[in-house]
Design an enzyme around this catalytic site. Structure first.
Site, PDB file in Angstrom:
ATOM      1  N   HIS A 151       0.860  -1.260  -0.115  1.00  0.00           N
ATOM      2  CA  HIS A 151      -0.114   0.130   0.178  1.00  0.00           C
ATOM      3  C   HIS A 151       1.030   1.398   0.009  1.00  0.00           C
ATOM      4  O   HIS A 151       2.190   1.376   0.309  1.00  0.00           O
ATOM      5  CB  HIS A 151      -0.809   0.153   1.199  1.00  0.00           C
ATOM      6  N   LYS A 170      -0.755   4.937   4.280  1.00  0.00           N
ATOM      7  CA  LYS A 170      -1.677   4.016   5.231  1.00  0.00           C
ATOM      8  C   LYS A 170      -1.136   3.844   6.550  1.00  0.00           C
ATOM      9  O   LYS A 170       0.062   3.618   6.976  1.00  0.00           O
ATOM     10  CB  LYS A 170      -1.597   2.711   4.554  1.00  0.00           C
TER      11      LYS A 170
HETATM   12  P1  NAD Z   1      -7.737   9.334   4.947  1.00  0.00           P
HETATM   13  O1  NAD Z   1      -6.610   9.517   6.068  1.00  0.00           O
HETATM   14  O2  NAD Z   1      -7.304   9.957   3.679  1.00  0.00           O
HETATM   15  O3  NAD Z   1      -9.189   9.790   5.436  1.00  0.00           O
HETATM   16  C1  NAD Z   1      -9.851   9.533   6.405  1.00  0.00           C
HETATM   17  C2  NAD Z   1     -10.551  11.001   6.766  1.00  0.00           C
HETATM   18  O4  NAD Z   1     -11.449  10.782   8.190  1.00  0.00           O
HETATM   19  C3  NAD Z   1      -9.654  12.288   6.984  1.00  0.00           C
HETATM   20  O5  NAD Z   1      -9.912  13.153   6.038  1.00  0.00           O
HETATM   21  C4  NAD Z   1      -9.592  12.409   8.522  1.00  0.00           C
HETATM   22  O6  NAD Z   1      -9.695  13.860   8.854  1.00  0.00           O
HETATM   23  C5  NAD Z   1     -11.182  11.874   8.755  1.00  0.00           C
HETATM   24  N1  NAD Z   1     -11.302  11.601  10.182  1.00  0.00           N
HETATM   25  C6  NAD Z   1     -10.736  11.344  11.034  1.00  0.00           C
HETATM   26  N2  NAD Z   1     -11.370  11.662  12.227  1.00  0.00           N
HETATM   27  C7  NAD Z   1     -12.526  11.548  12.123  1.00  0.00           C
HETATM   28  C8  NAD Z   1     -13.855  12.238  12.785  1.00  0.00           C
HETATM   29  N3  NAD Z   1     -13.882  11.815  14.242  1.00  0.00           N
HETATM   30  N4  NAD Z   1     -15.003  12.231  12.196  1.00  0.00           N
HETATM   31  C9  NAD Z   1     -14.995  12.412  10.797  1.00  0.00           C
HETATM   32  N5  NAD Z   1     -13.996  12.264  10.039  1.00  0.00           N
HETATM   33  C10 NAD Z   1     -12.779  12.036  10.598  1.00  0.00           C
HETATM   34  O7  NAD Z   1      -7.772   7.692   5.011  1.00  0.00           O
HETATM   35  P2  NAD Z   1      -8.372   6.831   3.633  1.00  0.00           P
HETATM   36  O8  NAD Z   1      -7.339   6.406   2.741  1.00  0.00           O
HETATM   37  O9  NAD Z   1      -9.545   7.861   3.001  1.00  0.00           O
HETATM   38  O10 NAD Z   1      -8.852   5.376   4.362  1.00  0.00           O
HETATM   39  C11 NAD Z   1      -9.997   5.840   5.335  1.00  0.00           C
HETATM   40  C12 NAD Z   1     -10.067   4.361   6.246  1.00  0.00           C
HETATM   41  O11 NAD Z   1     -10.695   3.462   4.872  1.00  0.00           O
HETATM   42  C13 NAD Z   1      -8.959   3.598   6.403  1.00  0.00           C
HETATM   43  O12 NAD Z   1      -9.005   2.911   7.552  1.00  0.00           O
HETATM   44  C14 NAD Z   1      -8.657   2.711   5.150  1.00  0.00           C
HETATM   45  O13 NAD Z   1      -7.704   1.619   5.490  1.00  0.00           O
HETATM   46  C15 NAD Z   1      -9.840   2.352   4.702  1.00  0.00           C
HETATM   47  N6  NAD Z   1     -10.068   1.996   3.361  1.00  0.00           N
HETATM   48  C16 NAD Z   1     -10.974   0.976   3.299  1.00  0.00           C
HETATM   49  C17 NAD Z   1     -11.191   0.456   1.655  1.00  0.00           C
HETATM   50  C18 NAD Z   1     -12.347  -0.440   1.752  1.00  0.00           C
HETATM   51  O14 NAD Z   1     -12.511  -0.960   0.770  1.00  0.00           O
HETATM   52  N7  NAD Z   1     -13.170  -0.888   2.712  1.00  0.00           N
HETATM   53  C19 NAD Z   1     -10.600   1.079   0.926  1.00  0.00           C
HETATM   54  C20 NAD Z   1      -9.543   1.955   1.069  1.00  0.00           C
HETATM   55  C21 NAD Z   1      -9.225   2.477   2.409  1.00  0.00           C
END
Ligand code: NAD
Length: 268
Positions: free
Chosen positions: A156, A160
């Site tokens: 990744h 991450k």
């Molecule tokens: P990222 O850090 O770019 O985005 C996460 C967002 O959540 C940030 O903007 C952050 O400010 C926000 N956040 C943090 N605390 C918060 C709160 N209390 N209330 C509201 N928002 C809040 O990360 P990302 O790459 O978008 O990934 C997010 C999550 O999704 C990770 O856990 C990642 O592993 C997961 N993910 C899952 C899949 C899937 O298919 N299920 C795919 C990609 C990523």
């Protein structure tokens, strides 16, 4: 009054939140009604359409979910924020799709408990291809699992936070369960030093973090004179975002309970 399904996106300014808002924009049956971020996000109050590059939307970025607007939450954020959204969903009769990964065991227990009273899809990987791979690796493990060495590799991007990926752990758990092992016992995370020969039972887990790799997973079945590798490569985050939208459209019509993408895609 619009008949479109109202969607609340939590983690709206994040990498996944941004792509979800783009895919929502192209989904005629749905509309964004709230865009939520952490309470100290620097862009709170700004128009979320402008933040994600779609132009003015009339929806501001907010620091918490408001009651009364929205039928389904899509949350890709942090484990703690996802649990808070799940509690909100339960209290307000809203459905929820959680894509966040990295939950601790006690947080997973809380999710299971809460989702008895809420419609919830939780999936560490929302892509269709990956969910087909979940199935294929179990089929292969059934045939080769006792005789071949099993290794899981994942790669990744450098930003991450959790490791190994939720997807890699799920691959390990599914394979272990299929061949009668407990992944908590047989999972080996990296190897270093004079550790001796590999055991037959162990399932190795190797992790790469580099550059802007969106997400790659390989399961390797190593035998004598041959090996079989099953690989999934995500090219962009849009496949996850499309899966999340599919899950949101599906979950609003289900009874309370905890579901995953195998349920959404009818792969069970
Ligand atoms: P990222 O850090 O770019 O985005 C996460 C967002 O959540 C940030 O903007 C952050 O400010 C926000 N956040 C943090 N605390 C918060 C709160 N209390 N209330 C509201 N928002 C809040 O990360 P990302 O790459 O978008 O990934 C997010 C999550 O999704 C990770 O856990 C990642 O592993 C997961 N993910 C899952 C899949 C899937 O298919 N299920 C795919 C990609 C990523």
């Amino acid at each position: 009054m619009s008949e479109k399904i109202g969607v609340i996106v939590v983690g709206a300014a994040g990498r996944m939140g941004t792509r979800i808002i783009h895919v929502l924009h192209e989904t005629p049956s749905m509309r964004l009604v709230q865009a939520v971020e952490r309470p100290d996000h620097p862009s709170l109050g700004k128009d979320v359409g402008e933040i994600v590059g779609l132009g003015r939307s009339g929806i501001p970025l907010e620091g918490r979910i408001r009651k009364g607007e929205g039928e389904v939450i899509i949350n890709f954020s942090t484990p703690q924020a996802s649990l808070e959204s799940l509690e909100f969903a339960r209290e307000n009769g809203v459905a929820i799709v959680i894509g966040t990964t990295g939950f601790r065991p006690e947080q997973m227990e809380r999710i299971k408990e809460l989702s008895k009273e809420v419609r919830c899809v939780l999936a560490p990987n929302m892509s269709v291809g990956m969910n087909v791979m979940f199935r294929i690796v179990q089929d292969v493990a059934r045939v080769l699992g006792q005789d071949y060495d099993i290794e899981i590799l994942e790669a990744h991007h450098r930003l991450k936070k959790d490791s190994p990926s939720g997807t890699a752990i799920k691959l390990g758990e599914l394979i272990a369960e299929t061949i009668g092992r407990d992944f908590n016992q047989v999972g080996i995370y990296g190897r270093k030093g004079m550790i001796g020969e590999r055991t037959r039972e162990e399932i190795g887990m190797q992790v790469i973090r580099a550059g802007d790799i969106v997400g790659e997973h390989m399961v390797l079945f190593g035998g004598v004179g041959e090996r079989l590798e099953i690989i999934h490569r995500a090219h962009s985050r849009d496949n996850f975002a499309r899966g999340a939208i599919k899950a949101a459209l599906w979950i609003i019509h289900q009874p309370n309970g905890l579901y995953d993408m195998q349920d959404v895609l009818g792969l069970r």
